[in-house]
Design an enzyme around this catalytic site. Structure first.
Site: not given
Ligand SMILES: Nc1ncnc2c1ncn2[C@@H]1O[C@H](COP(=O)(O)OP(=O)(O)O)[C@@H](O)[C@H]1O
Ligand SMILES: Cc1ncc(COP(=O)(O)O)c(N)n1
Length: 270
Positions: A179, A210, A212-215
């Protein structure tokens, strides 16, 4: 086990709790609901966390993780799994041993530190992530700090993204999704299985909320895999969902607010 008609696809998250509700288990379950699936959880750790950072972490015993996993898998069954914060080497090894024989797609988000820089994985657990967890992953979804920690590759541009993805693949996942959210410019990610490349591009959104974007991204991929998508289709659908969630991210508390998991479900109340 026959699945009765009308039962939504079942997705399992194995991750930590974020008391603020923006990341971790809470983000995962909201994402799974928003994408039409039934979310279930194996909790690995409890964090005291809010928009300002992580104030405390308490890991669960490995026995508690194994018991939650068996409770879900042996009765309900799962169509896809997502892993997030695993906290310690012992929990990484425990989870990898449970997932190895499961035989369903596994999305591994190798969570290392929070957006605020608080550690969510012990540094002595990195080797277990490389040698035990990545080999059982269908898709591994590191961000740039995680790629640097796991492979030593520093990413500054899109060519580096390719080198980083190859270095991740060397540890055994079927697909690597590196990412580029932490690079300046467009939010570009690279998905590759070593033979095909899929570039996922979205405009960089000027929104600081932003958390929590990865989760959210990894859970959306798992949800789409549970629905029956192939990996490239699942990742494309998840990218669209997470981009919409970032666009609708909102302030909460005094710091970084969460992405909006329900952005595609209902208009926000005024
Ligand atoms: N400001 C932004 N605008 C648009 N997309 C973003 C932005 N920040 C991150 N993304 C995207 O969100 C997804 C999650 O990436 P990232 O934020 O790097 O993960 P993590 O939460 O693990 O650090 C990726 O698709 C990334 O490109
Ligand atoms: C329990 C838990 N899991 C994962 C994250 C990472 O999310 P982010 O990178 O947005 O801080 C987090 N902050 N807390």
């Amino acid at each position: 086990m026959a699945i009765p008609q009308g039962t939504p696809p079942r997705v399992l998250t194995i991750a930590g709790s974020d008391s603020g509700g923006g990341a971790g288990i809470q983000a995962d379950l909201k994402t799974m609901l928003a994408l039409g699936t039934h979310g279930m959880s194996v909790l690995t750790a409890v964090t005291a966390q809010n928009s300002l950072g992580v104030q405390g972490v308490w890991e669960l015993p490995a026995d508690a993780v194994r018991a939650q996993f068996r409770a879900v898998v042996d009765d309900i069954g799962v169509a896809a799994v997502k892993t997030g914060m695993l906290a310690t080497a012992e929990l990484v090894e425990t989870v990898a041993a449970l997932l190895g024989p499961l035989g369903v797609p596994v999305v591994v988000d190798p969570v290392g530190v929070s957006k605020h820089g608080d550690p969510l994985l012990a540094t002595d657990a990195l080797d277990a992530v490389r040698t035990r967890l990545l080999p059982v992953a269908t898709v591994a979804t590191p961000n740039l700090p995680e790629v640097a920690q796991l492979t030593g590759v520093t990413v500054r541009d899109e060519d580096d993204l390719r080198r980083a993805a190859e270095a991740v693949l060397a540890h055994g996942p079927r697909w690597a999704l590196v990412k580029g959210g932490h690079l300046p410019g467009d939010a570009t990610d690279l998905l590759t299985d070593g033979t095909t490349e899929h570039w996922l591009r979205a405009p960089r959104l000027d929104n600081r909320h932003t958390h929590g974007t990865g989760c959210t991204y990894a859970s959306a991929i798992a949800a789409r895999l549970a629905v029956g998508d192939e990996v490239p289709e699942a990742v494309a659908a998840a990218k669209e969902y997470v981009t919409g969630a970032i666009r609708a991210g909102f302030p909460l508390g005094a710091g970084i607010g969460p992405v909006h998991h329900g952005h595609a479900l209902a208009p926000r109340p005024r």
